[in-house]
Design a protein around this motif. Sequence first.
Motif, short mmCIF file in Angstrom:
data_model
loop_
_atom_site.label_atom_id
_atom_site.label_comp_id
_atom_site.label_asym_id
_atom_site.label_seq_id
_atom_site.Cartn_x
_atom_site.Cartn_y
_atom_site.Cartn_z
N LYS A 206 0.85 -1.19 0.00
CA LYS A 206 0.00 0.00 0.00
C LYS A 206 0.88 1.23 0.00
O LYS A 206 1.54 1.53 0.97
N GLY A 207 0.91 1.96 -1.11
CA GLY A 207 1.69 3.17 -1.16
C GLY A 207 2.26 3.44 -2.53
O GLY A 207 1.91 2.78 -3.51
N TYR A 208 3.18 4.41 -2.58
CA TYR A 208 3.79 4.78 -3.84
C TYR A 208 5.10 5.52 -3.59
O TYR A 208 5.37 6.00 -2.50
N ARG A 209 5.91 5.59 -4.64
CA ARG A 209 7.11 6.42 -4.67
C ARG A 209 7.09 7.15 -5.99
O ARG A 209 6.94 6.53 -7.05
N ILE A 210 7.24 8.47 -5.95
CA ILE A 210 7.19 9.26 -7.17
C ILE A 210 8.31 10.30 -7.12
O ILE A 210 8.60 10.85 -6.05
N GLY A 211 8.94 10.53 -8.24
CA GLY A 211 10.00 11.52 -8.30
C GLY A 211 10.81 11.38 -9.57
O GLY A 211 10.38 10.74 -10.53
#
Length: 188
Positions: A84-89
């Motif tokens: 559950k979640g995300y990483r963005i960049g």
Amino acid sequence: MEEIFYFTVMKIFSKVIALLFLAVFAANAQHPNTRVSVYLHPVALLVGLDAKMPMIYSTVEIPFSLYNALTVRPSLWFNTDDVKGYRIGSDLGFRHYLSGRGEGMYLQPQAGVFYLSVDDIDFSWGWQDENRKKTEKSAMWYDFMGYFGYSYKFAYISIYSDTGIGYSCIAGDCFLSVDANFGIGIAF
């Protein structure tokens, strides 16, 4: 509050991608190896799908000359049933071709900034001190890497592969990091 931030980050991410594609289409190349290339990372996508955490990576290479190019590498890891979640960049790098042909061996310093939001970030890795055990819901992720790679450029297809080493920092906790990339792209 988390949903508002998520949608704001997604709007910014989509605008950055749109601007990169506009730069690609606006490029006027005089030499075949100075054309803008947009790469996808098929290995990262397949590994991410196998691990049930889809990872979408892209690299945009914007040449300044046959020796030097700017690289922008936006990425997104996102929510599945298991994670559950995300990483963005995005990472930003400077590729220097050793032969001066716009292809071949290159060196590339690179820095990245990401926002990580998951159910639980566990910092109790086996090699760390147990007193440093902490958990968080979200954190900033920074990395500073140096890469050595090789690029092939054909009429409309570009391929590259590189390996890198550097440091990554998540919520103030830094560690040695290694990376390997393989990209297949289209030259515009």
